[in-house]
Scaffold this motif. Structure first.
Motif, mmCIF file in Angstrom:
data_model
loop_
_atom_site.group_PDB
_atom_site.id
_atom_site.type_symbol
_atom_site.label_atom_id
_atom_site.label_comp_id
_atom_site.label_asym_id
_atom_site.label_seq_id
_atom_site.Cartn_x
_atom_site.Cartn_y
_atom_site.Cartn_z
ATOM 1 N N ASP A 67 0.771 -1.239 0.257
ATOM 2 C CA ASP A 67 0.104 0.111 0.072
ATOM 3 C C ASP A 67 0.968 1.154 0.289
ATOM 4 O O ASP A 67 0.394 2.434 -0.411
ATOM 5 N N LEU A 68 2.042 1.117 0.416
ATOM 6 C CA LEU A 68 2.974 2.550 0.451
ATOM 7 C C LEU A 68 4.043 2.484 -0.757
ATOM 8 O O LEU A 68 4.691 3.225 -0.640
ATOM 9 N N VAL A 69 3.714 1.391 -1.761
ATOM 10 C CA VAL A 69 4.805 1.365 -2.790
ATOM 11 C C VAL A 69 4.228 2.577 -3.795
ATOM 12 O O VAL A 69 3.073 2.658 -3.895
ATOM 13 N N ASP A 70 5.206 3.172 -4.548
ATOM 14 C CA ASP A 70 5.068 4.310 -5.504
ATOM 15 C C ASP A 70 4.912 3.269 -6.761
ATOM 16 O O ASP A 70 6.106 2.973 -7.419
ATOM 17 N N TRP A 71 3.614 2.995 -7.301
ATOM 18 C CA TRP A 71 3.530 2.138 -8.090
ATOM 19 C C TRP A 71 3.704 2.754 -9.746
ATOM 20 O O TRP A 71 3.902 2.227 -10.702
ATOM 21 N N SER A 72 3.984 3.876 -9.765
ATOM 22 C CA SER A 72 4.275 4.587 -11.047
ATOM 23 C C SER A 72 5.647 4.502 -11.371
ATOM 24 O O SER A 72 6.115 4.646 -12.566
ATOM 25 N N ARG A 73 6.383 3.622 -10.572
ATOM 26 C CA ARG A 73 8.010 3.249 -10.819
ATOM 27 C C ARG A 73 8.016 1.951 -11.420
ATOM 28 O O ARG A 73 9.206 1.620 -11.863
ATOM 29 N N HIS A 97 -5.293 -6.403 -14.957
ATOM 30 C CA HIS A 97 -6.365 -5.727 -14.291
ATOM 31 C C HIS A 97 -7.262 -6.496 -13.303
ATOM 32 O O HIS A 97 -7.670 -6.168 -12.120
ATOM 33 N N ARG A 98 -7.959 -7.466 -14.004
ATOM 34 C CA ARG A 98 -8.918 -8.355 -13.000
ATOM 35 C C ARG A 98 -8.294 -8.829 -11.862
ATOM 36 O O ARG A 98 -8.821 -9.117 -10.858
ATOM 37 N N LEU A 99 -6.924 -9.237 -11.965
ATOM 38 C CA LEU A 99 -6.329 -9.836 -11.030
ATOM 39 C C LEU A 99 -5.419 -8.807 -9.942
ATOM 40 O O LEU A 99 -4.815 -9.255 -8.988
ATOM 41 N N GLY A 100 -5.661 -7.702 -10.077
ATOM 42 C CA GLY A 100 -5.486 -6.567 -9.080
ATOM 43 C C GLY A 100 -4.062 -6.095 -9.186
ATOM 44 O O GLY A 100 -3.598 -5.598 -8.191
ATOM 45 N N SER A 101 -3.225 -6.351 -10.376
ATOM 46 C CA SER A 101 -1.985 -5.632 -10.520
ATOM 47 C C SER A 101 -2.258 -4.351 -10.402
ATOM 48 O O SER A 101 -2.982 -3.639 -10.988
ATOM 49 N N ARG A 102 -1.096 -3.560 -9.532
ATOM 50 C CA ARG A 102 -1.215 -2.070 -9.206
ATOM 51 C C ARG A 102 -0.208 -1.426 -10.203
ATOM 52 O O ARG A 102 -0.020 -0.170 -10.333
ATOM 53 N N ALA A 103 0.634 -2.322 -10.940
ATOM 54 C CA ALA A 103 1.738 -1.632 -11.591
ATOM 55 C C ALA A 103 1.040 -0.634 -12.949
ATOM 56 O O ALA A 103 -0.020 -1.207 -13.330
ATOM 57 N N GLU A 104 1.937 0.087 -13.416
ATOM 58 C CA GLU A 104 1.362 0.730 -14.958
ATOM 59 C C GLU A 104 1.429 -0.551 -16.016
ATOM 60 O O GLU A 104 2.091 -1.234 -15.861
ATOM 61 N N ARG A 105 0.929 0.165 -17.124
ATOM 62 C CA ARG A 105 0.781 -0.717 -18.206
ATOM 63 C C ARG A 105 1.278 -0.079 -19.305
ATOM 64 O O ARG A 105 0.839 1.174 -19.653
ATOM 65 N N VAL A 106 2.339 -0.535 -20.371
ATOM 66 C CA VAL A 106 2.757 0.172 -21.647
ATOM 67 C C VAL A 106 2.319 -0.472 -22.615
ATOM 68 O O VAL A 106 2.612 -1.927 -22.770
ATOM 69 N N LEU A 107 1.830 -0.191 -23.773
ATOM 70 C CA LEU A 107 1.607 -0.863 -24.866
ATOM 71 C C LEU A 107 2.394 -0.180 -26.214
ATOM 72 O O LEU A 107 2.096 0.894 -26.476
ATOM 73 N N PHE A 108 3.273 -1.015 -27.042
ATOM 74 C CA PHE A 108 3.932 -0.349 -27.979
ATOM 75 C C PHE A 108 3.111 -0.883 -29.166
ATOM 76 O O PHE A 108 2.835 -1.936 -29.416
ATOM 77 N N TYR A 109 2.911 0.022 -30.181
ATOM 78 C CA TYR A 109 2.308 -0.396 -31.368
ATOM 79 C C TYR A 109 2.564 0.381 -32.679
ATOM 80 O O TYR A 109 3.219 1.427 -32.714
ATOM 81 N N PRO A 110 2.425 -0.071 -33.934
ATOM 82 C CA PRO A 110 3.061 0.722 -34.981
ATOM 83 C C PRO A 110 2.317 2.157 -35.296
ATOM 84 O O PRO A 110 1.266 2.323 -35.021
ATOM 85 N N ALA A 166 11.523 -2.313 -24.170
ATOM 86 C CA ALA A 166 11.109 -2.298 -22.833
ATOM 87 C C ALA A 166 12.477 -1.845 -22.004
ATOM 88 O O ALA A 166 12.229 -1.250 -20.838
ATOM 89 N N PHE A 167 13.666 -1.965 -22.706
ATOM 90 C CA PHE A 167 14.847 -1.771 -21.797
ATOM 91 C C PHE A 167 15.071 -0.271 -22.094
ATOM 92 O O PHE A 167 15.702 0.367 -21.177
ATOM 93 N N GLY A 168 14.577 0.526 -22.625
ATOM 94 C CA GLY A 168 14.657 1.961 -22.766
ATOM 95 C C GLY A 168 13.559 2.528 -22.068
ATOM 96 O O GLY A 168 13.569 3.752 -22.122
ATOM 97 N N GLU A 169 12.457 1.957 -21.412
ATOM 98 C CA GLU A 169 11.666 2.729 -20.573
ATOM 99 C C GLU A 169 12.240 2.954 -19.003
ATOM 100 O O GLU A 169 12.019 2.720 -18.044
ATOM 101 N N THR A 170 13.451 3.983 -19.156
ATOM 102 C CA THR A 170 14.421 4.329 -17.935
ATOM 103 C C THR A 170 13.496 5.161 -17.119
ATOM 104 O O THR A 170 13.905 5.670 -16.067
ATOM 105 N N GLN A 171 12.048 5.803 -17.518
ATOM 106 C CA GLN A 171 11.537 6.296 -16.223
ATOM 107 C C GLN A 171 10.857 5.135 -15.374
ATOM 108 O O GLN A 171 10.345 5.850 -14.322
ATOM 109 N N TYR A 172 11.008 4.097 -15.499
ATOM 110 C CA TYR A 172 10.449 2.945 -14.650
ATOM 111 C C TYR A 172 11.708 2.372 -13.723
ATOM 112 O O TYR A 172 12.820 2.427 -14.491
ATOM 113 N N GLU A 173 11.749 2.248 -12.592
ATOM 114 C CA GLU A 173 12.712 1.182 -11.923
ATOM 115 C C GLU A 173 13.000 -0.154 -12.358
ATOM 116 O O GLU A 173 13.893 -0.720 -12.487
ATOM 117 N N ARG A 174 11.760 -0.766 -12.679
ATOM 118 C CA ARG A 174 11.679 -2.054 -13.142
ATOM 119 C C ARG A 174 10.603 -2.238 -14.114
ATOM 120 O O ARG A 174 9.276 -1.533 -13.789
#
Length: 395
Positions: A67-73, A97-110, A166-174
């Motif tokens: 509950d204290l995690v900064d999930w934007s990372r 989403h259904r399983l309750g993951s709190r992390a952000e989500r990123v989709l690369f598309y053409p 995904a390796f270039g998404e340096t705004q995220y910690e992981r």
């Protein structure tokens, strides 16, 4: 009435305590006649047993205060380079989403795709809008012209080099990158808090004991501009069309990741993070179980897995309908008297079919898409699969 003799207060102290001797056994027998003695004895025994009890295991203490995690990372990433894989990616996000993951989500598309819905049949734009609005996905257009196109709706090997983005998404910690031809079964947010490592990947257990290759079905990444540039430089032969990336033997994502991280990656347990559907078709599970004594239990295996990857060559992917002749040949065999009216021990087959049926049901519910027609049968020989355990090589 006669009263007993009473000593006077003037009697000596010795005389006052002059009690006749009595055998110890008689004292014990007299005391045992009292209920309070048995009560005391019982309490004493219970106290001894309490002291000798096995101490209870301490309750599991979460080392992470979720509950204290900064999930934007933290983020999950997917890429889509065709309509089929766009739907797959949306299905992964729906499950997270259904399983309750709190992390952000990123989709690369053409980048040539857009989110403007121009007609009721413009399903790609509708799915991109759904990803943004319903599942809080950040959609990121990319230039995929540098990577050779796939083979249409029935493609099995998508443009796997795109996952290096995904390796270039340096705004995220992981970042956790998942292949999209999977069914997510459980929340996997715990992987964001692994010990520091540039990448964490499961072992491609189906290639054991010949090789100890890492599998790119899942990659837990610490984004880095240096690593991104190094991987993209190594992928230039594929970018310039010098390598055919449509075949498994030239699947550059696995090859390049193993070249760079094979000796340094944090290895994830494949039971939880590397199960493939082909395992339910095998009768030899020693590479998956990693021992000779454990009994295979398909329900237990599925309950432990965080996701399952669809890999049953030459059977097509689950968004392509099964050719009936091919299904009869490829489906898991029963344990006893297979292929006869008396066959039994068919739990592997039941679990395997349910995984495919569930994928198709969710595809219809989430994406409003039906499966593609089955390809011609028999299929052409797959030259990119090794001969050993070829039925389990992910595709």
């Amino acid at each position: 009435m006669t009263y007993p003799h009473r000593r006077s207060s003037a009697a000596s102290e010795d005389d006052f305590f002059d009690i006749p001797d009595e055998p110890c056994l008689a004292v014990v027998k007299r005391q045992l006649r009292h209920i309070r003695t048995w009560v005391f004895f019982g309490l004493f025994i219970l106290f001894i047993l309490w002291l000798r009890r096995e101490p209870p295991k301490p309750p599991a203490l979460p080392h992470i205060r979720y509950d204290l995690v900064d999930w934007s990372r933290y983020a999950y990433t997917q890429y889509a380079t065709s309509s089929a894989y766009l739907c797959n990616a949306i299905m992964v996000f729906e499950a997270l989403h259904r399983l309750g993951s709190r992390a952000e989500r990123v989709l690369f598309y053409p980048e040539e795709w857009d989110t403007l819905v121009e007609s009721p049949v413009d399903r790609d734009s509708q799915l991109l809008q759904m990803a943004e609005e319903k599942y809080n996905v950040q959609i990121m257009p990319i230039d995929v012209q540098m990577i050779k196109a796939g083979s249409g709706s029935a493609e099995s090997w998508d443009k796997s080099i795109s996952k290096f983005l995904a390796f270039g998404e340096t705004q995220y910690e992981r970042v956790i990158h998942l292949d999209s031809d999977i069914t997510v079964l459980q929340n996997m947010d715990e992987l964001f808090f692994l010990p520091p490592a540039q990448v964490a990947m499961p072992r491609a257990y189906w290639s054991l004991p010949k090789t100890k290759q890492l599998s790119s079905l899942m990659i837990v990444i610490q984004p880095s501009s240096r690593e991104y540039n190094a991987l993209m430089d190594a992928a230039k032969p594929a970018m310039h069309g010098q390598v055919d990336t449509s075949h498994a033997e030239n699947r550059y994502d696995m090859e390049l990741l193993n070249d760079r991280y094979g000796d340094s990656a944090l290895v994830l347990p494949h039971r939880q993070y590397g199960l493939i559907t082909g395992e339910f078709r095998s009768k030899d599970h020693k590479f998956f179980l990693a021992n000779e004594y454990e009994q295979w239990d398909p329900d237990k295996v599925l309950s432990e897995a965080k996701f399952v990857h669809f890999s049953d060559w030459p059977l097509p992917k689950p968004w392509v309908m099964w050719p009936h002749e091919q299904l009869a040949e490829i489906q898991p065999k029963c344990d006893y008297k297979p292929g006869t009216p008396e066959e039994s021990g068919c739990r592997d087959r039941e679990v395997w079919k349910k995984l495919y049926d569930d994928f198709r049901r969710r595809r219809k519910n989430v994406c409003k898409l039906l499966s593609f027609p089955a390809p011609e049968y028999p299929p052409k020989e797959n030259p990119d699969e090794p001969k050993e355990r070829s039925e389990q090589v992910p595709s």
